[in-house]
Motif scaffolding. Structure first.
Motif, PDB file in Angstrom:
ATOM      1  N   GLY A   1      -4.438  -7.285   0.864  1.00 57.61           N
ATOM      2  CA  GLY A   1      -3.719  -6.419   1.791  1.00 57.61           C
ATOM      3  C   GLY A   1      -4.271  -5.014   1.797  1.00 57.61           C
ATOM      4  N   PHE A   2      -3.916  -4.256   2.845  1.00 54.77           N
ATOM      5  CA  PHE A   2      -4.388  -2.886   2.988  1.00 54.77           C
ATOM      6  C   PHE A   2      -3.431  -1.870   2.386  1.00 54.77           C
ATOM      7  N   GLY A   3      -2.296  -2.326   1.850  1.00 53.68           N
ATOM      8  CA  GLY A   3      -1.268  -1.385   1.419  1.00 53.68           C
ATOM      9  C   GLY A   3      -1.342  -0.972  -0.028  1.00 53.68           C
ATOM     10  N   GLN A   4      -2.306  -1.475  -0.789  1.00 62.28           N
ATOM     11  CA  GLN A   4      -2.400  -1.150  -2.210  1.00 62.28           C
ATOM     12  C   GLN A   4      -3.065   0.213  -2.419  1.00 62.28           C
ATOM     13  N   ALA A   5      -2.701   0.857  -3.524  1.00 66.64           N
ATOM     14  CA  ALA A   5      -3.257   2.176  -3.818  1.00 66.64           C
ATOM     15  C   ALA A   5      -4.768   2.136  -3.998  1.00 66.64           C
ATOM     16  N   ASP A   6      -5.276   1.040  -4.629  1.00 66.37           N
ATOM     17  CA  ASP A   6      -6.720   0.970  -4.848  1.00 66.37           C
ATOM     18  C   ASP A   6      -7.484   0.661  -3.569  1.00 66.37           C
ATOM     19  N   VAL A   7      -6.756   0.450  -2.483  1.00 65.50           N
ATOM     20  CA  VAL A   7      -7.356   0.309  -1.159  1.00 65.50           C
ATOM     21  C   VAL A   7      -7.211   1.605  -0.373  1.00 65.50           C
ATOM     22  N   LEU A   8      -5.996   2.106  -0.306  1.00 62.59           N
ATOM     23  CA  LEU A   8      -5.715   3.274   0.523  1.00 62.59           C
ATOM     24  C   LEU A   8      -6.406   4.535   0.014  1.00 62.59           C
ATOM     25  N   VAL A   9      -6.406   4.733  -1.304  1.00 62.28           N
ATOM     26  CA  VAL A   9      -6.970   5.974  -1.858  1.00 62.28           C
ATOM     27  C   VAL A   9      -8.475   6.067  -1.581  1.00 62.28           C
ATOM     28  N   PRO A  10      -9.269   5.039  -1.942  1.00 58.96           N
ATOM     29  CA  PRO A  10     -10.709   5.163  -1.626  1.00 58.96           C
ATOM     30  C   PRO A  10     -10.995   5.189  -0.136  1.00 58.96           C
ATOM     31  N   LEU A  11     -10.230   4.422   0.666  1.00 60.06           N
ATOM     32  CA  LEU A  11     -10.471   4.449   2.108  1.00 60.06           C
ATOM     33  C   LEU A  11     -10.179   5.828   2.690  1.00 60.06           C
ATOM     34  N   ALA A  12      -9.052   6.407   2.292  1.00 59.95           N
ATOM     35  CA  ALA A  12      -8.702   7.742   2.799  1.00 59.95           C
ATOM     36  C   ALA A  12      -9.731   8.775   2.358  1.00 59.95           C
ATOM     37  N   GLY A  13     -10.124   8.706   1.087  1.00 64.74           N
ATOM     38  CA  GLY A  13     -11.128   9.638   0.596  1.00 64.74           C
ATOM     39  C   GLY A  13     -12.467   9.461   1.292  1.00 64.74           C
ATOM     40  N   GLY A  14     -12.858   8.193   1.507  1.00 63.48           N
ATOM     41  CA  GLY A  14     -14.120   7.919   2.175  1.00 63.48           C
ATOM     42  C   GLY A  14     -14.141   8.407   3.607  1.00 63.48           C
TER      43      GLY A  14
END
Length: 478
Positions: A238-251
């Motif tokens: 899923g896209f809702g996990q912190a280890d997904v959202l944090v790097p995606l947002a930072g990237g």
């Protein structure tokens, strides 16, 4: 003598020097392409032998992928600073050194580190191979360009087919460490061929090769974060996990900052994104982004389908996928003629449609569906997948000057790599969420999503001009 000093003119045949250059590039690059598909099947064996956990050992793949994408922005600078031949041979040397190191790894941490360094070498190999090939032919006819693109993409077509088969054979016969040592003789031959067959080219002046430190400091972490976030999507479901959202947002934030910086810096940027003002490169980049999503999402789903729904072993699943590789190889032979006759737009749209239609049998098949029928569908799908990147690759350089080709290559490689990660992430999420109760129904749903991704891929292809590729190559810039 420069590699670019004897380019193929706009004739119907490759210059002998160009043919020799392509041969050296293909042999050297084949090892990296095989390596990217050969190791995954051995992860269970590696985990057991090194007393690791599945979560930790998965970083053998993830670290390689992150290092690969991180190296792409450095390929243009390396070629400008050290020359194409020196950069190519140095990159092959880095790759083979850390291939041997991977074979000698004593625990999971050492293997992950060596694998990342090996991935860095691979990340330089792919764009250098592409750039040196198109620079060698210069402003060539459609037939010559098609022949060149077909030649350097043959390993890309056959790697996903041969890699798992070869890996399964070696794994059963000799153990996982030999999967890395396969690279040694192939790279050795590639280095000898590069030394003898690729003409040296002088690096540019120090002023023109000054490294864009700020640009690289923004771009490399942005790419790593985006690919890491998308990789975590595939593993977390899923896209809702912190280890997904944090790097995606930072990237995304970093890549936005890089775009702002690169626009101001212009041709001196680490990657000259101002080239996207060229309609040919912009349309090609958009198409390669969606093509990457389509191709790699299919490469992710199909082997798993044959194992989890059809009950095949890893090696059997790899063998079943051979018809797709045969179709992809055949497509590369005929795609150039079709492009010259019907144009880039018609070829690319037709290839995407063929890929989508040939995926439908998997979206409706049950576990007892005829293997022969699905094999025929794979062959047809291979025709579509094999042709889908041909026209974008040819069009990408139509309006690009010789000294700008490395930057055009970096643009196309970056968008294709991100597209591939996004495509895998989407179908992985769909598969994990829909296969929880019914595996067959879950794969059917995932294949319908793959068909939808392929349909969306048509959108940027429509932006191609209607002219034939010969007309596009002679069009004015902008």
């Amino acid at each position: 003598m420069s590699t670019a000093s004897t380019p193929t003119s706009a004739t119907e045949h490759l210059h002998p020097a160009t043919t020799r250059t392509l041969a050296a590039l293909i042999v050297g690059g084949a090892a990296a392409i095989l390596d990217s598909t050969i190791v995954t099947i051995a992860l269970d064996h590696v985990s057991t032998d090194l007393h690791s956990t599945p979560t930790t050992i998965q970083w053998v793949v993830t670290a390689y992928l992150l290092a690969l994408v991180a190296a792409i922005p450095l390929s243009g600078w390396a070629q400008s600073t050290f020359g194409g031949k020196r950069s190519w041979m140095a990159t092959l040397t880095i790759f083979v050194i850390f291939s041997v190191a991977c074979a000698c790894a004593w625990n999971d941490t050492s293997l992950i580190v060596f694998r990342a360094l090996q991935g860095f070498g691979a990340g330089m190999i792919f764009p250098l191979m592409q750039t040196l090939a198109v620079q060698a032919i210069g402003k060539a006819s459609t037939k010559v360009m098609a022949t060149t693109i077909a030649a350097i993409s043959v390993p890309l077509a056959l790697g996903p087919v041969i890699g798992p088969v070869l890996g399964g054979i070696v794994l059963n016969a000799a153990g996982w460490r030999w999967l890395f040592l396969i690279n040694v003789p192939l790279i050795g031959v590639g280095l000898v061929m590069a030394w003898r067959l690729i003409a040296p080219d002088a690096p540019r002046s120090p002023q023109s090769t000054r490294v864009d430190v700020i640009g690289l400091a923004l771009l490399i972490p942005s790419l790593v974060c985006i690919v890491l976030g998308l990789s975590n999507v595939a593993s977390d479901g899923g896209f809702g996990q912190a280890d997904v959202l944090v790097p995606l947002a930072g990237g995304l934030a970093l890549i936005g900052a890089f775009i702002t910086w690169a626009v101001r810096r212009g041709v001196r940027a680490a990657v000259n994104i101002s080239l996207l003002r060229l309609r040919s490169l912009a349309a090609s980049s958009g198409t390669l982004f969606t093509a990457g999503a389509t191709m790699f999402a299919g490469m992710f789903l199909l082997p798993l389908y044959w194992q989890q729904v059809r009950g095949d072993s890893i090696l059997s699943a790899a063998l079943v996928l051979v018809p797709q590789g045969v179709g992809a190889l055949l497509a590369r032979i005929v795609a150039g003629r079709l492009a010259a006759r019907f144009g880039a737009r018609a070829l690319t749209i037709g290839a995407f449609l063929l890929t989508a239609l040939a995926t439908i049998p998997f979206a409706v098949a049950d576990p007892d569906a005829s293997g022969w029928w699905l094999g025929c569908a794979l062959f047809v799908r291979g025709l579509g997948v094999g042709a889908v990147i041909m026209a974008p690759m040819m069009v990408a350089y139509a309006d690009v000057e010789h000294e700008e080709m490395a930057h055009a290559t970096m643009v196309t490689r970056i968008v294709q790599q991100i597209g591939a990660s996004l495509g895998i992430a989407v179908v992985a999420v769909v598969l994990q969420n829909s296969a929880a109760t019914d595996v067959t129904a879950g794969y059917q749903t995932a294949f319908w999503w793959l068909i939808g991704i392929t349909a969306v891929a048509l959108i940027p292809a429509i932006a191609f001009r209607r002219e034939s590729l010969d007309d596009e190559a002679s069009a004015t810039k902008g």
